[in-house]
Design a protein around this motif. Sequence first.
Motif, mmCIF file in Angstrom:
data_model
loop_
_atom_site.group_PDB
_atom_site.id
_atom_site.type_symbol
_atom_site.label_atom_id
_atom_site.label_comp_id
_atom_site.label_asym_id
_atom_site.label_seq_id
_atom_site.Cartn_x
_atom_site.Cartn_y
_atom_site.Cartn_z
ATOM 1 N N GLY B 161 -24.519 26.946 11.375
ATOM 2 C CA GLY B 161 -24.167 26.840 12.789
ATOM 3 C C GLY B 161 -24.483 25.474 13.348
ATOM 4 N N GLN B 162 -25.611 24.903 12.921
ATOM 5 C CA GLN B 162 -25.994 23.567 13.376
ATOM 6 C C GLN B 162 -24.948 22.546 12.930
ATOM 7 O OE1 GLN B 162 -28.592 22.804 15.267
ATOM 8 N NE2 GLN B 162 -30.152 24.367 14.969
ATOM 9 N N ILE B 163 -24.512 22.683 11.695
ATOM 10 C CA ILE B 163 -23.551 21.709 11.169
ATOM 11 C C ILE B 163 -22.212 21.849 11.882
ATOM 12 C CG2 ILE B 163 -22.200 21.073 9.130
ATOM 13 C CD1 ILE B 163 -24.719 21.603 7.465
ATOM 14 N N MET B 164 -21.739 23.081 12.068
ATOM 15 C CA MET B 164 -20.457 23.254 12.764
ATOM 16 C C MET B 164 -20.541 22.722 14.187
ATOM 17 S SD MET B 164 -18.766 24.365 10.320
ATOM 18 C CE MET B 164 -17.187 24.493 11.142
ATOM 19 N N ALA B 165 -21.650 23.024 14.854
ATOM 20 C CA ALA B 165 -21.829 22.518 16.220
ATOM 21 C C ALA B 165 -21.983 21.004 16.206
ATOM 22 C CB ALA B 165 -23.050 23.166 16.868
ATOM 23 N N GLY B 166 -22.666 20.492 15.194
ATOM 24 C CA GLY B 166 -22.869 19.052 15.092
ATOM 25 C C GLY B 166 -21.569 18.305 14.869
ATOM 26 N N VAL B 167 -20.706 18.864 14.035
ATOM 27 C CA VAL B 167 -19.389 18.254 13.807
ATOM 28 C C VAL B 167 -18.635 18.151 15.126
ATOM 29 C CG1 VAL B 167 -17.127 18.649 12.769
ATOM 30 C CG2 VAL B 167 -19.185 18.939 11.392
ATOM 31 N N ALA B 168 -18.664 19.240 15.872
ATOM 32 C CA ALA B 168 -17.967 19.240 17.162
ATOM 33 C C ALA B 168 -18.631 18.283 18.135
ATOM 34 C CB ALA B 168 -17.942 20.652 17.730
ATOM 35 N N CYS B 169 -19.947 18.259 18.117
ATOM 36 C CA CYS B 169 -20.696 17.378 19.024
ATOM 37 C C CYS B 169 -20.281 15.923 18.799
ATOM 38 C CB CYS B 169 -22.197 17.570 18.779
ATOM 39 S SG CYS B 169 -23.255 16.607 19.860
ATOM 40 N N ILE B 170 -20.165 15.546 17.535
ATOM 41 C CA ILE B 170 -19.748 14.184 17.199
ATOM 42 C C ILE B 170 -18.304 13.957 17.637
ATOM 43 C CG2 ILE B 170 -19.253 12.609 15.286
ATOM 44 C CD1 ILE B 170 -21.634 13.941 13.795
ATOM 45 N N ASN B 171 -17.432 14.888 17.320
ATOM 46 C CA ASN B 171 -16.021 14.735 17.671
ATOM 47 C C ASN B 171 -15.793 14.669 19.173
ATOM 48 O OD1 ASN B 171 -15.333 14.745 14.989
ATOM 49 N ND2 ASN B 171 -14.762 16.915 14.928
ATOM 50 N N GLU B 172 -16.666 15.376 19.916
ATOM 51 C CA GLU B 172 -16.548 15.357 21.386
ATOM 52 C C GLU B 172 -17.027 14.043 21.972
ATOM 53 O OE1 GLU B 172 -19.071 18.586 22.464
ATOM 54 O OE2 GLU B 172 -17.805 20.086 21.497
ATOM 55 N N GLY B 173 -17.731 13.235 21.152
ATOM 56 C CA GLY B 173 -18.290 12.005 21.695
ATOM 57 C C GLY B 173 -19.616 12.214 22.393
ATOM 58 N N HIS B 174 -20.343 13.248 22.003
ATOM 59 C CA HIS B 174 -21.613 13.542 22.645
ATOM 60 C C HIS B 174 -22.800 13.237 21.741
ATOM 61 C CE1 HIS B 174 -19.166 16.391 25.333
ATOM 62 N NE2 HIS B 174 -19.536 15.358 26.059
ATOM 63 N N ALA B 175 -22.621 12.302 20.801
ATOM 64 C CA ALA B 175 -23.700 11.990 19.863
ATOM 65 C C ALA B 175 -24.136 10.540 20.008
ATOM 66 C CB ALA B 175 -23.246 12.280 18.433
ATOM 67 N N GLY B 176 -24.170 10.051 21.221
ATOM 68 C CA GLY B 176 -24.477 8.643 21.433
ATOM 69 C C GLY B 176 -25.946 8.305 21.358
ATOM 70 N N SER B 177 -26.789 9.251 21.723
ATOM 71 C CA SER B 177 -28.217 8.989 21.692
ATOM 72 C C SER B 177 -28.917 10.277 21.297
ATOM 73 C CB SER B 177 -28.720 8.538 23.066
ATOM 74 O OG SER B 177 -28.651 9.620 23.984
ATOM 75 N N ALA B 178 -30.197 10.142 20.936
ATOM 76 C CA ALA B 178 -30.956 11.333 20.555
ATOM 77 C C ALA B 178 -31.003 12.328 21.711
ATOM 78 C CB ALA B 178 -32.365 10.943 20.113
ATOM 79 N N GLN B 179 -31.201 11.837 22.936
ATOM 80 C CA GLN B 179 -31.283 12.739 24.081
ATOM 81 C C GLN B 179 -29.955 13.425 24.334
ATOM 82 O OE1 GLN B 179 -34.081 13.744 25.752
ATOM 83 N NE2 GLN B 179 -32.572 15.238 26.460
ATOM 84 N N GLU B 180 -28.878 12.659 24.208
ATOM 85 C CA GLU B 180 -27.566 13.267 24.411
ATOM 86 C C GLU B 180 -27.321 14.350 23.362
ATOM 87 O OE1 GLU B 180 -24.057 10.866 23.788
ATOM 88 O OE2 GLU B 180 -22.952 11.974 25.332
ATOM 89 N N ILE B 181 -27.703 14.081 22.119
ATOM 90 C CA ILE B 181 -27.533 15.076 21.061
ATOM 91 C C ILE B 181 -28.346 16.326 21.371
ATOM 92 C CG2 ILE B 181 -28.009 15.578 18.623
ATOM 93 C CD1 ILE B 181 -27.322 12.588 18.079
ATOM 94 N N ARG B 182 -29.579 16.126 21.813
ATOM 95 C CA ARG B 182 -30.403 17.296 22.146
ATOM 96 C C ARG B 182 -29.747 18.136 23.234
ATOM 97 N NH1 ARG B 182 -35.371 17.310 19.865
ATOM 98 N NH2 ARG B 182 -35.991 15.357 18.872
#
Lengths: 214, 215
Positions: B161-182
């Motif tokens: 689940g973390q990986i699937m959500a993480g893939v989407a998080c990156i694709n959405e452009g929400h992986a710019g910083s550690a805080q944004e990822i959290r």
Amino acid sequence: MHPFTLERPRDLPAALALRAQAGRNDAPAEYIAGGTDMVQLLQEFVRRPERLVSLAGLLDNRIEAGPQGLRLGAAATMAEVAVHPAVVEQFPVIAEALLNSASPQVRNQATMGGNLLQRTRCPYFRDVGYAACNKRAPGSGCSAIGGENRWNAVLGTSDNCIAANPSDLAVALVALDGSVEVQGPGGQRVVRWATSTASPVTRRISRRCLNPAR
Amino acid sequence: MELSSNPKGQMITGSDLTRRELMDLAAVTGAALLGGQLMPGSVPQAAAQGSGAAPTPLDLVLRVNGTEHRLTLDPRTTLLDALREHLHLTGSKKGCGLGQCGACTVLMDGERVKSCLSLAALVEGREITTIEGLAQGEQLHPLQAAFIEHDAFQCGYCTSGQIMAGVACINEGHAGSAQEIRDWMSGNLCRCGAYDHIVAAIQDAARATGATRGG
């Protein structure tokens, strides 16, 4: 879940004709859109419909800003609304409320209408193991009063129920003095959200468009 | 299936009883108790019986990882149960069954959703991607490789689940910083507490795919 027949009506009149009385515990039918609350309620036997009526494709999903203000279709998802330029620029409290709600996954599925109609998250309401819940079974008592209630309401309560409204969007709409277009078997009308939240009207909402005034 | 007790009173099972069969048996004969609380979804079947018989099964087609599957399902079947129990794609996990933990996260038309909150019958026609569909043959998705490199899992239960959500998080452009990822991974819980490494893995994969944006 209680066994149900899944109904997929082709249009809104057909959906309304199924005479769901959503929100009543003895209702034979319930509606489902995004499903992020309804599926939980079904899983936990809080709602036990015999027919589940899908609203997929039947509701307005547009997000429109104009001279009269912002108009949110009932089927617009939380995620769509939260990032819409008109919402972000002109009604940021709505975007903020939505982004502080739930999770990214739920926001991709959950709809405006469903967010406003979601049931309280009072743990006693959601656990049918507790027989005393006036919201589920009027007259049975309130397990939360005198129970574990630090997440329940402190304002607007009664001797019968201290459940809180779980929707952050609802709070934003009160602040903006928004209105809701309600469609029922008897026709359509506009209801001012701030005055309607505690009323039985919301229990019979079957199609909603949100129309905050500027 | 043979069930009996050993001298300690612990239940022991016949050799041909799989863990999955035992769980089904427990659900049929009584509610599963966990830590003194009733597990969601494990109300005894007697209580679960409605006034009528089981509903008429529905014929439907699910498109999962690029393949169409014809299924006949109880309308109550969630997408998660369809994936795990009917398609035997057990990579997606049922951590809570209520949409709170995120272990069931899959992609639907590229967007992350919680499959335990979706009814299978209502997602016909959608393109569903599970963890099983992420790798290209033997070639791991960059985020899968990053999870290994950064030791981003312990028990592994939340990981798909973390990986699937993480893939989407990156694709959405929400992986710019550690805080944004959290913030944008708030829908996925990890009881083992691997969060720091999960964030690092997502940051790494986001950089590798050139998808950092926002902040």
